[in-house]
Design a protein around this motif. Structure first.
Motif, short mmCIF file in Angstrom:
data_model
loop_
_atom_site.label_atom_id
_atom_site.label_comp_id
_atom_site.label_asym_id
_atom_site.label_seq_id
_atom_site.Cartn_x
_atom_site.Cartn_y
_atom_site.Cartn_z
N HIS A 79 34.68 47.27 32.97
CA HIS A 79 33.93 46.53 31.97
C HIS A 79 33.08 45.52 32.71
CE1 HIS A 79 32.53 44.58 28.48
NE2 HIS A 79 33.35 45.22 27.67
N GLY A 80 31.77 45.67 32.61
CA GLY A 80 30.87 44.77 33.30
C GLY A 80 30.88 43.37 32.70
N PRO A 81 30.31 42.41 33.41
CA PRO A 81 30.23 41.04 32.89
C PRO A 81 29.38 40.98 31.63
CG PRO A 81 28.90 41.30 34.89
CD PRO A 81 29.69 42.56 34.74
N PHE A 82 29.74 40.08 30.72
CA PHE A 82 28.99 39.95 29.46
C PHE A 82 29.04 38.55 28.87
CE2 PHE A 82 33.31 41.01 28.32
CZ PHE A 82 33.59 40.21 27.23
N PRO A 85 40.21 39.93 47.13
CA PRO A 85 41.66 40.13 47.12
C PRO A 85 42.17 40.71 45.79
CG PRO A 85 41.12 38.01 48.10
CD PRO A 85 39.84 38.54 47.51
N LEU A 86 41.57 40.31 44.68
CA LEU A 86 41.96 40.89 43.39
C LEU A 86 41.61 42.37 43.35
CD1 LEU A 86 42.98 40.65 40.49
CD2 LEU A 86 40.70 39.83 39.82
N ALA A 87 40.44 42.72 43.86
CA ALA A 87 40.06 44.14 43.91
C ALA A 87 41.04 44.93 44.78
CB ALA A 87 38.63 44.29 44.44
N ALA A 88 41.48 44.34 45.87
CA ALA A 88 42.45 45.01 46.74
C ALA A 88 43.77 45.22 46.01
CB ALA A 88 42.66 44.20 48.01
N GLN A 137 39.46 45.65 33.63
CA GLN A 137 38.89 44.56 32.85
C GLN A 137 39.12 43.17 33.45
OE1 GLN A 137 39.65 44.94 28.58
NE2 GLN A 137 37.81 46.18 28.59
N ASP A 138 39.30 43.09 34.74
CA ASP A 138 39.58 41.80 35.38
C ASP A 138 38.34 41.08 35.89
OD1 ASP A 138 42.71 41.72 35.75
OD2 ASP A 138 42.11 43.74 36.34
N PHE A 139 37.15 41.68 35.77
CA PHE A 139 35.99 41.17 36.48
C PHE A 139 34.81 40.89 35.55
CE2 PHE A 139 38.56 43.73 39.31
CZ PHE A 139 38.67 42.95 40.45
N THR A 140 35.07 40.28 34.41
CA THR A 140 34.01 40.05 33.43
C THR A 140 33.47 38.63 33.45
OG1 THR A 140 35.59 39.48 31.69
CG2 THR A 140 34.95 41.81 31.88
N THR A 141 34.18 37.69 34.06
CA THR A 141 33.81 36.28 33.93
C THR A 141 33.07 35.77 35.17
OG1 THR A 141 35.86 35.43 34.89
CG2 THR A 141 35.85 35.87 32.51
N ALA A 142 32.27 34.74 34.94
CA ALA A 142 31.54 34.11 36.04
C ALA A 142 32.50 33.52 37.07
CB ALA A 142 30.62 33.02 35.50
N GLU A 143 33.61 32.97 36.60
CA GLU A 143 34.57 32.34 37.51
C GLU A 143 35.10 33.35 38.52
OE1 GLU A 143 34.13 29.91 33.95
OE2 GLU A 143 34.59 32.04 34.23
N VAL A 144 35.40 34.55 38.05
CA VAL A 144 35.90 35.59 38.96
C VAL A 144 34.79 36.09 39.87
CG1 VAL A 144 36.82 37.94 39.08
CG2 VAL A 144 37.79 36.30 37.45
N LEU A 145 33.63 36.40 39.30
CA LEU A 145 32.56 37.00 40.07
C LEU A 145 31.96 36.05 41.10
CD1 LEU A 145 30.79 38.97 37.21
CD2 LEU A 145 32.21 39.93 39.03
N LEU A 153 24.62 43.15 38.92
CA LEU A 153 24.72 43.61 40.31
C LEU A 153 26.08 43.25 40.90
CD1 LEU A 153 21.14 42.74 41.55
CD2 LEU A 153 22.14 45.03 41.49
N GLN A 154 26.59 42.07 40.54
CA GLN A 154 27.95 41.70 40.98
C GLN A 154 28.97 42.68 40.42
OE1 GLN A 154 27.69 37.56 39.54
NE2 GLN A 154 28.27 36.90 41.60
N GLY A 155 28.81 43.05 39.15
CA GLY A 155 29.71 44.03 38.56
C GLY A 155 29.69 45.35 39.31
#
Length: 274
Positions: free
Chosen positions: A68-71, A49-52, A35-43, A92-94
């Motif tokens: 959890h995809g972006p929403f 590096p976070l994914a690693a 659940q770390d990849f839902t926000t525009a700031e992250v994507l 697509l980024q998700g």
């Protein structure tokens, strides 16, 4: 492969939660939702590096992984074609993140609102037009998901009619679009808007149900409490789950991730899951 006499619980966790609950997760190779990849700031930033870090934290994990995809800030049925293009890009980024962390399932929020329940059939062709807008939004993400073997699961948010989202998923005629249920969202809709109880959502989804967010609520708000803290009738929910041809991923999605083991222990004490 280890067999389980009761359904096996997994959890929705951030990287911090992974560090806390890694032993619990790996002990029975539980399913995970990242659940770390839902926000525009992250994507829109340097998320690799976070994914690693997530991959390193999951060394030794052989359970199924989802994302959890972006929403935040959008719906998948926008009337505006420019907005639909942005939403498609976010999804697509998700899916790029799914490839990076080894996830084969991505949660996407349902477009149906309480207003829709009362008004879609009040306007000519409104329901069909909404479905078409969702198809336009998901055209590219679905093609990408199919190519990479990832399933998009549509999660109820305000959905009052449990069957509407199931019909929307079926309209794609693709195994890469299936159904998710959030128990707390369903219970909110039941208590606050007159929707059916949670087990009816499970029954309506049937064989299309591939993912469940397990969280409790009193039905007034979206609490994300651990099971036992609210008023969901868990025995009825798990009876409905047991009647399905295949058990979906059961993901504890709690606001306080520290309570994941306690939430699992509550359902285990009831003899419903482990």
């Amino acid at each position: 492969m280890t067999s389980h006499t009761r359904p096996l619980l997994g959890a929705a966790l951030t990287l911090t939660g992974l560090g806390t609950h890694r032993d619990w997760l790996l002990e029975k190779q539980r399913d995970l939702e990242i659940q770390d990849f839902t926000t525009a700031e992250v994507l829109d930033g340097d998320w690799q590096p976070l994914a690693a870090q997530v991959r390193r934290a999951l060394d030794g994990h052989r359970g199924r992984r989802g994302l959890h995809g972006p929403f935040w800030g959008f719906k998948i049925d926008s009337d505006d074609p420019t907005i639909r293009a942005v939403v498609s890009r976010r999804l697509l980024q998700g899916l790029e993140v799914c490839e990076a962390v080894g996830a084969d399932q991505m949660v996407v929020h349902s477009p149906f609102s309480t207003w829709d329940y009362n008004n879609l059939d009040n306007h000519r062709d409104a329901r069909a037009k909404q479905v078409e807008r969702v198809h336009q939004t998901l055209r590219e993400p679905l093609a990408r998901a199919e190519a990479m073997g990832c399933t998009l699961v549509l999660e109820n948010i305000e959905d009052k009619d449990p069957a509407a989202r199931v019909a929307l998923a079926a309209s794609f005629n693709s195994t890469a679009v299936q159904v998710s249920i959030d128990t707390g969202h369903a219970h909110y809709a039941h208590v606050s808007t007159g929707a059916p109880p949670v087990d009816y959502y499970v029954k309506a989804a049937g064989a299309a149900l591939r993912h469940v967010h397990i969280q409790d609520s009193e039905g007034f708000a979206d609490r994300h409490w651990k099971p036992g803290d609210g008023s969901i009738r868990w025995a009825a929910v798990f009876r409905a789950l047991a009647a399905l041809p295949e058990m979906p991923r059961l993901i504890l999605e709690l606001r306080d991730q520290a309570e994941v083991p306690a939430g699992a222990a509550y359902l285990e004490a009831l003899g419903l899951a482990e």
